[in-house]
Scaffold this active site. Structure first.
Site, short mmCIF file in Angstrom:
data_model
loop_
_atom_site.label_atom_id
_atom_site.label_comp_id
_atom_site.label_asym_id
_atom_site.label_seq_id
_atom_site.Cartn_x
_atom_site.Cartn_y
_atom_site.Cartn_z
N ALA A 153 -0.72 1.81 6.64
CA ALA A 153 -0.63 0.81 7.71
C ALA A 153 -1.84 -0.27 7.30
O ALA A 153 -2.59 -0.14 6.38
CB ALA A 153 -1.17 1.39 9.15
N ASP A 154 -1.38 -1.48 7.87
CA ASP A 154 -2.16 -2.66 7.87
C ASP A 154 -2.25 -3.23 8.97
O ASP A 154 -1.50 -3.25 9.74
CB ASP A 154 -1.88 -3.51 6.63
CG ASP A 154 -3.07 -4.66 6.26
OD1 ASP A 154 -3.98 -4.11 5.50
OD2 ASP A 154 -2.90 -5.67 6.62
N THR A 155 -3.19 -4.04 9.38
CA THR A 155 -3.51 -4.79 10.53
C THR A 155 -3.87 -6.14 10.41
O THR A 155 -4.97 -6.33 9.53
CB THR A 155 -4.40 -3.95 11.68
OG1 THR A 155 -3.79 -2.53 11.58
CG2 THR A 155 -4.54 -4.47 13.05
N LYS A 214 1.03 -1.27 -0.30
CA LYS A 214 0.06 -0.09 -0.01
C LYS A 214 0.90 1.15 0.04
O LYS A 214 0.55 2.28 -0.47
CB LYS A 214 -0.91 0.02 1.07
CG LYS A 214 -2.01 -1.09 1.33
CD LYS A 214 -2.73 -0.94 2.47
CE LYS A 214 -3.81 -2.18 2.63
NZ LYS A 214 -4.35 -2.13 3.74
#
Length: 185
Positions: free
Chosen positions: A66-68, A50
């Site tokens: 960000a990614d979670t 991303k």
């Protein structure tokens, strides 16, 4: 201008609550192209993918991506695609420990920073009626692991180690260490 490269309303709310000026835009990246079962590798690859896409779209801006993911220690508990899948994922969390892992990439004043943070939750067992009510509310949609530590899961938290903001998708405390007060409002 600081750009939050994410469609997440929760991440946007975290930045607003921290009184950070930003705009929210996103670029396309296909998370489904990532082929790993390791939650740390997955979340890092997703956030970096991303980030790369957004760096190409927004060449002269400071960027946060960000990614979670949620993990039960054995599996990545992805975003549920149906109510039945959400129930199955949530039952894996009920009465157990989970790890909520957030990877963040930041381009700030021409430098690139990355963070990998996790918050570990130990949950009491979810009450059946509460779980059904949560599933019927559809609030689980779009949430990693169908988990909402600021909502449904909150009253079931037995123990926590780490930042709640990490669990909500963006470790604001660590972001502020990177950007300081440049975008404070």
């Amino acid at each position: 201008m600081l750009i939050l490269c994410s469609g997440s309303q929760t991440r946007a709310k975290l930045l607003k609550n921290a009184k950070i000026d930003f705009i929210q835009k996103s670029c396309d990246f296909d998370e489904e192209s990532i082929k790993t079962d390791n939650p740390y590798e997955f979340v890092t690859s997703a956030s970096f993918g991303k980030f790369n896409a957004c760096c190409k779209c927004f060449t002269n801006n400071d960027i946060i991506s960000a990614d979670t993911v949620v993990s039960d220690g054995k599996h990545i508990l992805r975003k549920a695609k149906s109510k039945d899948e959400a129930k199955e994922i949530l039952l894996k969390q009920s009465g157990n420990n989970i790890r909520i892992i957030t990877s963040m990439w930041v381009r700030f004043e021409g430098q690139i920073f990355s963070r990998l943070d996790e918050t570990i939750y130990e949950f009491y067992e979810f009450e059946k009626n509460d779980l059904e009510e949560y599933l019927n509310s559809n609030e689980w949609q779009g949430k990693a692991g169908a988990c909402m530590v600021e909502g449904f899961c909150k009253k079931y938290i037995k123990n926590v180690k780490g930042y709640q903001s990490t669990a909500m998708g963006l470790c604001v405390e660590e972001l502020l260490n990177i950007i300081g007060d440049k975008y404070a409002n």
